[in-house]
Design a protein around this motif. Structure first.
Motif, PDB file in Angstrom:
ATOM      1  N   TRP A   1      44.498  40.111  40.172  1.00 53.15           N
ATOM      2  CA  TRP A   1      43.147  39.874  39.647  1.00 53.15           C
ATOM      3  C   TRP A   1      42.318  41.161  39.733  1.00 53.15           C
ATOM      4  O   TRP A   1      42.331  41.862  40.747  1.00 53.15           O
ATOM      5  N   ARG A   2      41.572  41.421  38.661  1.00 50.28           N
ATOM      6  CA  ARG A   2      40.701  42.597  38.612  1.00 50.28           C
ATOM      7  C   ARG A   2      39.378  42.208  37.957  1.00 50.28           C
ATOM      8  O   ARG A   2      39.336  41.360  37.068  1.00 50.28           O
ATOM      9  N   ALA A   3      38.326  42.869  38.351  1.00 50.51           N
ATOM     10  CA  ALA A   3      36.984  42.531  37.866  1.00 50.51           C
ATOM     11  C   ALA A   3      36.841  42.751  36.372  1.00 50.51           C
ATOM     12  O   ALA A   3      36.061  42.054  35.712  1.00 50.51           O
ATOM     13  N   GLU A   4      37.587  43.696  35.800  1.00 48.48           N
ATOM     14  CA  GLU A   4      37.417  44.002  34.379  1.00 48.48           C
ATOM     15  C   GLU A   4      38.102  42.985  33.459  1.00 48.48           C
ATOM     16  O   GLU A   4      37.888  43.015  32.241  1.00 48.48           O
ATOM     17  N   LYS A   5      38.899  42.103  34.000  1.00 45.01           N
ATOM     18  CA  LYS A   5      39.601  41.109  33.175  1.00 45.01           C
ATOM     19  C   LYS A   5      38.820  39.792  33.171  1.00 45.01           C
ATOM     20  O   LYS A   5      38.203  39.419  34.178  1.00 45.01           O
ATOM     21  N   PRO A   6      38.828  39.047  32.055  1.00 40.87           N
ATOM     22  CA  PRO A   6      38.198  37.721  32.053  1.00 40.87           C
ATOM     23  C   PRO A   6      38.976  36.754  32.935  1.00 40.87           C
ATOM     24  O   PRO A   6      40.205  36.845  33.058  1.00 40.87           O
ATOM     25  N   THR A   7      38.264  35.836  33.551  1.00 41.27           N
ATOM     26  CA  THR A   7      38.881  34.832  34.405  1.00 41.27           C
ATOM     27  C   THR A   7      38.927  33.504  33.657  1.00 41.27           C
ATOM     28  O   THR A   7      37.902  33.036  33.155  1.00 41.27           O
TER      29      THR A   7
ATOM     30  N   SER B   1      46.161  40.896  31.171  1.00 44.03           N
ATOM     31  CA  SER B   1      44.875  40.935  30.477  1.00 44.03           C
ATOM     32  C   SER B   1      43.888  39.871  30.931  1.00 44.03           C
ATOM     33  O   SER B   1      42.705  39.948  30.590  1.00 44.03           O
TER      34      SER B   1
ATOM     35  N   ASN C   1      42.676  37.158  34.316  1.00 46.47           N
ATOM     36  CA  ASN C   1      42.800  36.544  35.641  1.00 46.47           C
ATOM     37  C   ASN C   1      43.014  35.043  35.434  1.00 46.47           C
ATOM     38  O   ASN C   1      42.092  34.341  35.021  1.00 46.47           O
TER      39      ASN C   1
ATOM     40  N   TRP D   1      34.237  36.085  40.291  1.00 49.91           N
ATOM     41  CA  TRP D   1      33.713  36.393  38.970  1.00 49.91           C
ATOM     42  C   TRP D   1      33.536  35.099  38.187  1.00 49.91           C
ATOM     43  O   TRP D   1      34.196  34.089  38.452  1.00 49.91           O
TER      44      TRP D   1
ATOM     45  N   LYS E   1      38.719  41.470  21.542  1.00 45.92           N
ATOM     46  CA  LYS E   1      39.162  42.684  20.856  1.00 45.92           C
ATOM     47  C   LYS E   1      38.303  42.952  19.627  1.00 45.92           C
ATOM     48  O   LYS E   1      37.916  44.098  19.363  1.00 45.92           O
TER      49      LYS E   1
END
Length: 310
Positions: free
Chosen positions: A74-80, A112, A114, A164, A307
């Protein structure tokens, strides 16, 4: 719509007391195993899935761990994105579809998105093939500040602690013949009202959220699922389960007001799937694949619109 016969528990036009609820609960029996069908499959998932226990339900002699699957890094820049199944435990393809997605498909999206999967929110309902929990409470009418159901409470607390916001939530359900044969009559008896059955749609449909319907999102899911199974046609009143048709295969519900799981978050993209397993044109496998197709289409739509917007 038509009236249903009087339910065998309780008196007409009189809401159930604790005595009637106890009588109803005594008639419920274990018919399948949450541990065998769900927990063991979760335990067999690969290293790319982090399993978190977000609660524990204890009903009489039975104890149920509530499990969440966090897929990928999980990363903050990806949508959850949230996938939920088994809010109504008897709706089998919702549970099995969520598990199949986690096992076979989710890794394709993990770079791409979370991904968070709650495969079976109501394990007692799964085992006894019930819409309610043992207190005769519908978890899918309990995502409310009043916090009526332990199943819903555990999910609300867990999601509130997410780092998030949720960008997309798809909740996997079924509409079955037993809705008219058992669950709606039981609801009317519990509440002391007259039951009115709805027409059970033959095929797949979606329930969108009234205050964020996202027609293009719903349409994309319908188009994808139609490659797997047939889409329900509206009845003579241009309705599905008593609600006006908004577009082909889609109706709207006031999710937050009704306390539906679909209203759990403020996600811009949200929908509830409804598969019809009792159709002569459907099989158990077909229903699971329809759920998976709906999940994939929802995620594809999110990624495509992100995108396009740059």
């Amino acid at each position: 719509m038509q009236d249903n016969p009087v339910y065998p528990i309780g008196q007409p036009h009189q809401p159930w007391t604790e005595a009637e609820k106890t009588h109803w609960r005594a008639q419920q029996h274990k018919r399948r195993s949450y541990h065998d069908d769900v927990v063991t499959r979760v335990e067999a998932l690969g290293q790319g899935v982090q399993v978190e226990q977000y609660g524990q339900l204890a009903y009489e002699a039975n104890s149920y761990p509530l499990l969440a699957l966090k897929i990928g890094v999980w990363r903050a820049e990806k949508p959850t994105c949230l996938v939920t199944g088994g809010v109504h435990g008897y709706e089998t393809s919702g549970v099995l579809g969520a598990l199949y997605f986690a096992e076979q498909i989710a890794e394709q999206y993990s770079d791409s998105i979370n991904l968070l999967v709650l495969p079976c929110i109501s394990p007692w309902g799964y085992e006894t093939i019930n819409r309610w929990n043992p207190m005769a409470i519908d978890p899918n009418r309990s995502f409310l500040p009043s916090r009526l159901a332990a199943e819903s409470n555990a999910v609300m607390d867990y999601i509130a602690a997410m780092p998030w916001p949720i960008a997309l939530h798809i909740d996997l359900h079924e509409t079955t013949d037993s809705d008219n044969e058992e669950f709606r009559p039981a609801l009317a008896a519990r509440d002391g009202v007259v039951n009115k059955n709805w027409n059970i749609p033959d095929g797949f449909y979606l329930v969108a959220c009234t205050d964020r319907p996202q027609p293009a999102f719903q349409q994309a899911i319908i188009a994808a699922v139609e490659k797997v199974t047939h889409i329900a046609e509206a009845d003579a009143e241009n309705k599905l389960i008593g609600a006006p048709l908004e577009q082909r295969g889609v109706i709207n519900y006031a999710a937050k007001k009704l306390g539906l799981c679909m209203g759990l978050t403020d996600a811009p993209l949200v929908t509830t799937t409804e598969v019809y397993p009792d159709s002569p044109r459907a099989t158990g496998e077909n229903c699971v694949l329809a759920q998976v197709a709906a999940v994939r289409a929802s995620l594809d739509y999110l990624l495509a619109t992100a995108k396009a917007s740059g």
